[in-house]
Design a protein around this motif. Structure first.
Motif, PDB file in Angstrom:
ATOM      1  N   TRP A   1      -5.404 -16.936  16.508  1.00 45.49           N
ATOM      2  CA  TRP A   1      -6.195 -18.138  16.781  1.00 45.49           C
ATOM      3  C   TRP A   1      -5.421 -19.349  16.251  1.00 45.49           C
ATOM      4  N   PRO A   2      -5.035 -20.287  17.140  1.00 49.12           N
ATOM      5  CA  PRO A   2      -4.165 -21.386  16.697  1.00 49.12           C
ATOM      6  C   PRO A   2      -4.858 -22.353  15.741  1.00 49.12           C
ATOM      7  N   HIS A   3      -6.196 -22.460  15.833  1.00 52.13           N
ATOM      8  CA  HIS A   3      -6.921 -23.439  15.014  1.00 52.13           C
ATOM      9  C   HIS A   3      -7.359 -22.834  13.680  1.00 52.13           C
ATOM     10  N   MET A   4      -6.967 -21.591  13.418  1.00 55.14           N
ATOM     11  CA  MET A   4      -7.364 -20.949  12.164  1.00 55.14           C
ATOM     12  C   MET A   4      -6.136 -20.675  11.311  1.00 55.14           C
ATOM     13  N   THR A   5      -6.330 -20.756   9.993  1.00 57.53           N
ATOM     14  CA  THR A   5      -5.225 -20.429   9.085  1.00 57.53           C
ATOM     15  C   THR A   5      -4.998 -18.915   9.113  1.00 57.53           C
ATOM     16  N   VAL A   6      -3.932 -18.510   8.452  1.00 59.18           N
ATOM     17  CA  VAL A   6      -3.617 -17.082   8.347  1.00 59.18           C
ATOM     18  C   VAL A   6      -4.817 -16.330   7.766  1.00 59.18           C
ATOM     19  N   GLU A   7      -5.320 -16.854   6.667  1.00 58.23           N
ATOM     20  CA  GLU A   7      -6.453 -16.202   6.011  1.00 58.23           C
ATOM     21  C   GLU A   7      -7.663 -16.104   6.945  1.00 58.23           C
ATOM     22  N   GLN A   8      -7.964 -17.213   7.604  1.00 59.43           N
ATOM     23  CA  GLN A   8      -9.125 -17.213   8.511  1.00 59.43           C
ATOM     24  C   GLN A   8      -8.919 -16.234   9.669  1.00 59.43           C
TER      25      GLN A   8
ATOM     26  N   TYR B   1      -1.101 -22.534   9.344  1.00 62.09           N
ATOM     27  CA  TYR B   1      -1.573 -22.291  10.699  1.00 62.09           C
ATOM     28  C   TYR B   1      -0.478 -21.560  11.477  1.00 62.09           C
ATOM     29  N   PRO B   2      -0.854 -20.807  12.528  1.00 64.78           N
ATOM     30  CA  PRO B   2       0.139 -20.023  13.279  1.00 64.78           C
ATOM     31  C   PRO B   2       1.367 -20.825  13.719  1.00 64.78           C
ATOM     32  N   ASN B   3       1.166 -22.097  14.127  1.00 65.52           N
ATOM     33  CA  ASN B   3       2.336 -22.852  14.597  1.00 65.52           C
ATOM     34  C   ASN B   3       3.278 -23.251  13.453  1.00 65.52           C
ATOM     35  N   GLU B   4       2.880 -22.942  12.219  1.00 62.78           N
ATOM     36  CA  GLU B   4       3.769 -23.199  11.085  1.00 62.78           C
ATOM     37  C   GLU B   4       4.485 -21.921  10.631  1.00 62.78           C
ATOM     38  N   LEU B   5       4.393 -20.899  11.466  1.00 62.40           N
ATOM     39  CA  LEU B   5       4.978 -19.606  11.091  1.00 62.40           C
ATOM     40  C   LEU B   5       6.096 -19.208  12.044  1.00 62.40           C
ATOM     41  N   SER B   6       7.044 -18.441  11.546  1.00 71.32           N
ATOM     42  CA  SER B   6       8.088 -17.880  12.412  1.00 71.32           C
ATOM     43  C   SER B   6       7.481 -16.728  13.216  1.00 71.32           C
ATOM     44  N   GLY B   7       8.214 -16.280  14.226  1.00 74.18           N
ATOM     45  CA  GLY B   7       7.734 -15.172  15.065  1.00 74.18           C
ATOM     46  C   GLY B   7       7.442 -13.930  14.228  1.00 74.18           C
ATOM     47  N   GLY B   8       8.332 -13.648  13.300  1.00 77.60           N
ATOM     48  CA  GLY B   8       8.166 -12.459  12.456  1.00 77.60           C
ATOM     49  C   GLY B   8       6.949 -12.573  11.557  1.00 77.60           C
ATOM     50  N   GLN B   9       6.709 -13.802  11.053  1.00 73.14           N
ATOM     51  CA  GLN B   9       5.534 -14.010  10.197  1.00 73.14           C
ATOM     52  C   GLN B   9       4.247 -13.866  11.012  1.00 73.14           C
TER      53      GLN B   9
END
Ligand SMILES: Nc1ncnc2c1ncn2[C@@H]1O[C@H](COP(=O)(O)OP(=O)(O)O)[C@@H](O)[C@H]1O
Ligand SMILES: [Mg+2]
Length: 382
Positions: free
Chosen positions: A93-100, A136-144
């Motif tokens: 979910w792009p609008h949710m943090t990793v934790e969410q 947020y997902p867009n702040e992560l690398s593909g592997g993350q």
């Protein structure tokens, strides 16, 4: 009772048969991997189990629930199949943090708050993403992102987990670490897992059973050590192994195996009758050959032509000649031994326990080779 059962499942896309009359049973708590080259039908198989692709024919049962049956017109939608999925296109979910993202599934399943937090911190740590919880997902690398998608499914109670190349975006070192984590997590949770990969090492190290797939069909479905030690056909023999397997045609009879350049005894466990004469393909992995000092019935004389250093070991190429004709053999051996083979006369020894003999036409393994448990042998060498 098997946990996941596919019976005669077929899926066509136009004139392409992606999955052809495939039957498969995964026992409760098994880690089953589907291994095969790109385009062989692995993803299609997974998507049919998940309910994202409708098979043309067959029956799929998950636990005690028939989720698809072409004859009885049964189709259970994905949301009612009680499975977790981690696919190549890990949609976070792009609008949710990793934790969410991770907790979302638990909230919707009404898991207690303190239990949610316990599971969350456990999985964040296991998958080495605890530093990323607020991103947020867009702040992560593909592997993350891939690890977050994995975490999201691992925290749930789903007893069946489908994973389609879930480690493909990780670099080599992290992939190795995640393999270890996945294996431990599986042992802790004893979920039934189907794991798709084109990486044979992943399949060999992780799974309790491996299905090797080609052109929409499963060619061999056994314990990975068995697949490695006793490939059912030439395709499996070629597909499994670090280095390309040696293969050459021979004539098989009561006397043994023969071709113009050399002959070998009858392999153990193979007992041809007096009338049997067969064209065969003999295969042996470079790891299954050795350079020896003295000739015996299992070794052949050749000329060392090149040495390819591979770190601790080297790949040696030896030509076994008869006049102008020769057979090339590749041997994996210790560097110090390899270095002595350059332009020298050497003896290459076949390991009779690991001589794979396939019938020429069908390319199927000739049965009757000695049974052996294999597990220790294979894992010792991988
Ligand atoms: N939606 C689709 N439409 C048409 N052909 C498809 C579709 N999905 C898969 N295929 C074809 O089915 C075959 C199997 O594909 P796939 O299951 O993705 O293989 P794998 O996951 O093993 O690489 C391939 O030939 C592929 O091109
Ligand atoms: Mg795929």
């Amino acid at each position: 009772m098997a946990h996941i059962v596919l019976e005669n499942v077929t899926k066509r896309f136009g004139s392409t048969t992606a999955v052809n009359d495939l039957s498969l049973a995964v026992e409760d708590g098994d880690f089953f991997s589907l291994l095969g080259p790109s385009g062989c039908g692995k993803t299609t198989t997974m998507r049919m189990i998940a309910g994202l692709v409708m098979p043309d024919e067959g029956r799929i049962t998950l636990g005690d629930q028939v989720v698809f049956d072409s004859e009885a017109s049964i189709f259970v939608p994905p949301s009612q199949r009680k499975i977790g999925m981690v696919f190549q296109d890990y949609a976070l979910w792009p609008h949710m943090t990793v934790e969410q993202n991770i907790v979302f599934g638990l909230q919707s399943r009404k898991v207690q708050k303190d239990d949610q937090e316990r599971r969350l911190s456990h999985v964040l740590e296991r998958l080495q993403i605890d530093q990323l919880a607020d991103r947020y997902p867009n702040e992560l690398s593909g592997g993350q992102q891939q690890r977050v998608a994995l975490a999201r499914e691992l925290v749930t109670d789903a007893r069946i987990l489908l994973m389609d190349e879930p480690l493909s975006n990780l670099d080599a070192k992290l992939r190795l670490e995640m393999r270890v984590e996945l294996k431990q997590i599986h042992e802790e949770t004893s979920k039934s897992i189907i794991y798709v990969t084109h990486d044979q090492m992943e399949a060999l190290t992780l799974s309790s059973k491996t299905g090797v797939m080609k052109d929409g069909e499963i060619r061999q479905n056994e314990h990975p050590a068995q697949v490695f030690d006793r490939p059912a056909d030439l395709f499996v023999a070629r597909f499994i192994g670090q280095t390309p397997i040696n293969e050459f045609s021979m004539r098989f009879s009561r006397i043994g195996l023969e071709r113009p350049e050399f002959a070998l005894p009858v392999p153990p466990g193979l007992e041809p009758s007096a009338s049997d004469e067969l064209d065969v393909i003999v295969a042996a992995r470079p790891e299954e050959l050795s350079i020896v000092e003295q000739q015996d019935e299992w070794s052949v004389k050749g000329e060392g032509v090149s040495v390819l250093p591979m770190g601790y070991d080297s790949l040696v190429r030896v030509h076994v000649a008869n006049g102008d004709e020769y057979v090339p053999l590749t041997v994996l051996t210790e560097r110090s031994i390899a270095d002595r083979t350059k332009e020298a006369t050497v003896y290459v020894r076949f390991n009779p326990e690991f001589l794979h003999v396939f019938e020429s036409g069908s390319e199927k393994r000739i049965t009757g080779m000695r049974e052996h448990s294999g597990a220790e042998v294979a894992y010792g060498r991988i």
